[in-house]
Design an enzyme around this catalytic site. Structure first.
Site, PDB file in Angstrom:
ATOM      1  N   TRP A  25       0.950  -1.187   0.077  1.00 58.80           N
ATOM      2  CA  TRP A  25       0.107   0.162   0.034  1.00 58.80           C
ATOM      3  C   TRP A  25       0.771   1.339  -0.130  1.00 58.80           C
ATOM      4  O   TRP A  25       0.353   2.358   0.133  1.00 58.80           O
ATOM      5  CB  TRP A  25      -0.721  -0.033   1.343  1.00 58.80           C
ATOM      6  N   ASP A  26       2.160   1.230  -0.108  1.00 58.79           N
ATOM      7  CA  ASP A  26       3.073   2.198  -0.128  1.00 58.79           C
ATOM      8  C   ASP A  26       2.980   3.025   1.115  1.00 58.79           C
ATOM      9  O   ASP A  26       2.917   4.268   1.277  1.00 58.79           O
ATOM     10  CB  ASP A  26       2.677   3.221  -1.247  1.00 58.79           C
ATOM     11  N   TYR A  27       2.828   2.321   2.371  1.00 61.00           N
ATOM     12  CA  TYR A  27       2.683   3.022   3.888  1.00 61.00           C
ATOM     13  C   TYR A  27       4.087   3.168   4.223  1.00 61.00           C
ATOM     14  O   TYR A  27       4.337   2.917   5.502  1.00 61.00           O
ATOM     15  CB  TYR A  27       1.761   2.208   4.570  1.00 61.00           C
TER      16      TYR A  27
END
Length: 872
Positions: A536-538
């Protein structure tokens, strides 16, 4: 007879007005009714279909000259009012798309009433009344009987409204075991890391998913010395008159002990001086500037870094330039944006103050150089590296300008300058390594490299060697601790953010994790992962903050870690164990990688900045039409709450988006009042994985490939070469034509949190609508909407928070105890930068470099501003 005919003859203008109004209502009714029927088929609200019918009937009657058309619209408006209040209550911004446009049309209809009364005959009026009553009955049935479908239950996201759920538990003391009845789900036992000694396994804290590596051997120290003796702790320069480190101090607290400016006199602040750096984008760099710079203040000097890496020494009292150094960074080196968040200042231990480079500025450039210059003269420190420079591309293998760049300052602990770098997202699995390296701050000599693909081997890559490619990088700002000798690294994700099945076990272990690295050895002491198998590109963007955390049994050296998904963690600084239970909760499964996803994710019980899951009624717009469109898209998208798996056959909603929670601006801590200050974003992303064949046909190109001619149908999607999917991200989930966000405001806020308990003290939307509006047109409305924000706060002992960050181009002073804004000033550019609070000749200054930001769509500026109280 003639008089009677004249009485029933309407004025031509009135007739044309009625025709236009009736036609408008029919057209709106057809659009809203048709869209409403589509929404019903998707399981959404029945309101729009019913209201559309009312609009069509009203419009037809008005076209016929019947006053009953006005009555039908009145009934439709009343229905709309009741529905709006039922759905969102008396909330201001959510009511805007529901009531503003219908109210404007109501006024237009009322203006037509006199002409309609003159044209309407009694039989027509009676038929119109009957039609109106039929519509009223239909609307009533719709309100009471329509299936207002509830969304499916979410697995992971808990009720995060204030006061909901159980109060946060008291902090656990180090070594204390969790209550077996506390409902904490332990994750599956971790596989031993490859960097462990044979026969040993990492000690897993099942509450916090922290891996502690106490038995990793240190690198050999010089004969007769231990590693600790070789790198003794150094004294830290105090924050107060100075702001010696990007985060105020090495611990990243962003706290100033100054008290001259207070809530009582802050409204008297005025500009003391302004300075123009001269670094503005030319035609080739237009749309690429995002300075994000926080200058340092040491003694009488202010050290600023411009977007292209130029260092300028400014007299802090007068704003006059003393010297500047230009590293001559080429424009093709600009990665995602031209950014220099800051520099590092270092005093050489035991050096003669008059020696060249006894005090020095060290920073990294967009073209991957680590440079040291004399803080007094701006001249290169020729004994550092190769005539003042260390070339960081050594060991990276294949790269091109803009792929690997330093945008954040190095962190210096025990005389070791620790550097990570930005590796441009979304290009390829075979990207340059995210290796972390340490260099001697005096000589520039290589000390160690932590390459997670070479566990236990901290040596420098040889001439024909390459650090492991595609590994998670650290693009943001680290924090350091001289006492333990640890540097705390907020790690990003692997080179391909939204697909993970090809990742190594080391990548899965360290991505989106805080790593405590021992600067004397280059070996990890412990790490704490905030997202398992992150697709999630967190990545961690917030600088960690080191504090002495208050507990019932005294203070514990701790690390505050804020995340993009909103959770805030409190970790023991020495061991990485969480002081509060961290719950492993089940999360949605499925998507394109069902076998890769983690079945659980860690959730902090200390505090979260995340909001409850989105519902259809949370969709927004400037009118019922674009709100209806967003509702339709919501129903068409895949969404199961937080950690919804990425999908390819349909868009999926990521909430919060990758710019959600807390980002690089980071949090601030007021140790005197025991408050943690966090500004945050509250926006979703609307994403889709794009199959490779479709991505190739659309002409998506990686950074190392020749660019496509013109804009691709997928806009700025990332190609993710090596994975079976590219990624198409709509950051903030904006409507293409209006530019507005699909989710209702607020989009950002600022919050004060009780440091000891994690309870919210106050929470306010943050940012006005003055520079925001549909189609990119500023509304100039001085009302708080809660805008997206990037940049962080500085807090003072005087009781104030100074912060810009929002898209309304204002800097604010906020009362730290109440959250009330006490003062603001309009900046010449976007305030996507952190302010600093210092003292010059006994006078307290607030300084900010509001350089603007291309992603935030705020004006670019080269002005640095110093504020202070009027002199007596």
């Amino acid at each position: 007879m003639t008089d009677r005919s004249a009485h029933h003859t309407s004025h031509p203008i009135s007739r044309w007005y009625s025709i236009l109004l009736g036609g408008l209502l029919v057209l709106l009714g057809l659009v809203i009714g048709g869209g409403g029927l589509w929404l019903i088929t998707l399981g959404g609200s029945w309101y729009y279909a019913i209201a559309g019918i009312g609009l069509v009937i009203s419009g037809v009657l008005i076209l016929k000259g019947s006053i009953s058309g006005a009555l039908v619209y009145g009934v439709t408006y009343l229905f709309t009012l009741v529905w709006a209040l039922w759905e969102v209550g008396l909330q201001g911004w959510p009511l805007v798309p529901r009531l503003v446009a219908p109210t404007v049309i109501l006024v237009l209809v009322l203006l037509a009433v006199p002409a309609l009364r003159r044209r309407d005959s009694a039989p027509v009026r009676k038929r119109g009344m009957a039609a109106a009553m039929a519509v009223l009955a239909a609307l009533g049935i719709g309100v009471t009987a329509a299936p207002w479908i509830e969304p499916p239950a979410v697995l992971a996201q808990v009720d995060t409204e204030e006061g909901a759920g159980n109060p946060p538990p008291a902090p656990a003391q180090p070594g204390e075991q969790p209550d077996p009845g506390a409902g904490i789900l332990a994750p599956e036992p971790a596989e031993p890391l490859a960097d462990q000694s044979p026969g040993t396994e990492p000690a897993l804290d099942t509450e916090s998913d922290v891996v502690i590596n106490p038995e990793v051997p240190r690198d050999p120290a010089p004969e007769g010395q231990s590693a600790q003796e070789d790198r003794p702790a150094l004294a830290m320069r105090e924050t107060g008159a100075d702001w010696p480190v990007w985060g105020g101090d090495l611990h990243g607290t962003k706290y100033s002990p100054l008290t001259q400016i207070t809530p009582e006199n802050v409204d008297q602040l005025e500009r003391i001086w302004e300075f123009q750096t001269g670094d503005l984008p030319d035609a080739d760099a237009e749309g690429k500037y995002s300075p994000e710079n926080t200058p340092l203040k040491i003694g009488e000097k202010l050290f600023a870094c411009t977007p292209m890496g130029k260092i300028i020494s400014i007299d802090a009292g007068s704003g006059k330039e003393e010297w500047r150094y230009d590293p001559q960074v080429p424009e093709d080196a600009i990665p995602y944006g031209a950014t220099c968040r800051g520099v590092a200042y270092f005093e050489v231990p035991d050096a003669d103050p008059y020696d060249p480079c006894a005090t020095r500025i060290i920073w990294g450039t967009l073209d991957a150089r680590l440079i040291a210059i004399d803080a007094e003269t701006g001249r290169l420190c020729i004994d550092f590296g190769d005539n003042g420079m260390v070339y960081l591309e050594r060991g990276l293998g294949r790269t091109v300008p803009g792929w690997y760049a330093m945008s954040s300052p190095p962190v210096i602990v025990r005389g070791v300058a620790v550097v990570g770098a930005q590796v441009t997202d979304g290009n390829a699995e075979d990207s340059p390594s995210g290796v972390i390296r340490g260099f001697d701050a005096v000589t520039g000599e290589f000390e160690w490299a932590w390459d997670m693909g070479r566990p236990g081997d901290t040596s420098q890559a040889g001439p024909d060697e390459v650090y492991t490619r595609g590994t998670p990088n650290m693009w943001t700002i680290a924090a350091g601790d001289e006492e333990t000798g640890y540097v705390f690294l907020p790690m990003g994700n692997s080179a391909v953010d939204y697909y993970g099945s090809n990742r190594s076990e080391q990548e899965n272990e360290y991505s989106t994790a805080l790593v405590a690295l021992d600067v004397t050895t280059g070996q990890p002491a412990w790490h704490f992962q905030t997202v398992h198998r992150d697709v999630w590109d967190y990545d961690l963007g917030s600088q960690p903050t080191l504090v002495d955390f208050p507990t019932d049994n005294g203070t514990v050296p701790a690390v505050i870690l804020a995340s993009k998904q909103g959770d805030i963690y409190i970790l023991n600084r020495e061991t990485g164990e969480s002081l509060f239970p961290v719950e492993e909760r089940p999360v949605p499964q499925g998507g394109v990688e069902p076998d890769y996803l983690s079945p659980t994710q860690p959730f902090s019980t200390y505090h979260t900045l995340a909001f409850p899951r989105l519902e259809e009624e949370d969709m927004w717009g400037m009118s019922p039409i674009d709100q209806l469109w967003c509702r339709i898209q919501f129903r068409r998208s895949h969404y199961d709450g937080i950690y919804t798996p990425p999908t390819s056959d349909q868009h999926w909603i990521q909430y919060p988006g990758y710019n959600g929670g807390n980002d690089w601006g980071s949090v601030a801590v007021d140790p005197e009042r025991g408050l943690l200050i966090a500004n945050y974003n509250n926006m979703p992303n609307h994403n889709r994985l794009v199959p490779r064949e479709e991505a190739d046909e659309a002409g998506l190109r990686a950074i190392y490939e020749p660019p496509a001619e013109g804009e691709t149908p997928l806009g700025e999607a990332g190609p993710q070469i090596g994975a079976p999917y590219a990624i198409d991200v709509n950051a903030g989930w904006r409507v293409k034509y209006t530019g507005l966000l699909c989710k209702e405001p607020p989009y950002g806020g600022i919050r004060a949190i009780d440091l000891a308990t994690g309870d919210t003290v106050w929470d306010h939307p943050f940012g006005s609508a003055r520079r925001n509006g549909p189609f990119g047109i500023p509304s100039m409305l001085p009302v708080t909407i809660g805008t997206p924000n990037n940049g962080g706060p500085a807090v003072t002992a005087g009781g104030l928070i100074f912060i810009a960050a929002t898209t309304d181009d204002l800097i604010r002073a906020i009362d730290v105890e109440t959250g009330e804004t006490l003062w603001s000033d309009v900046l010449p550019g976007g305030g996507q930068a952190n302010p600093l609070v210092v003292e010059v000749n006994g006078r307290q200054f607030v300084i900010i470099y509001p350089g603007g930001h291309h992603f935030m769509e705020t004006p670019i500026s080269d002005t640095i501003i110093a504020y202070g109280l009027p002199e007596d």
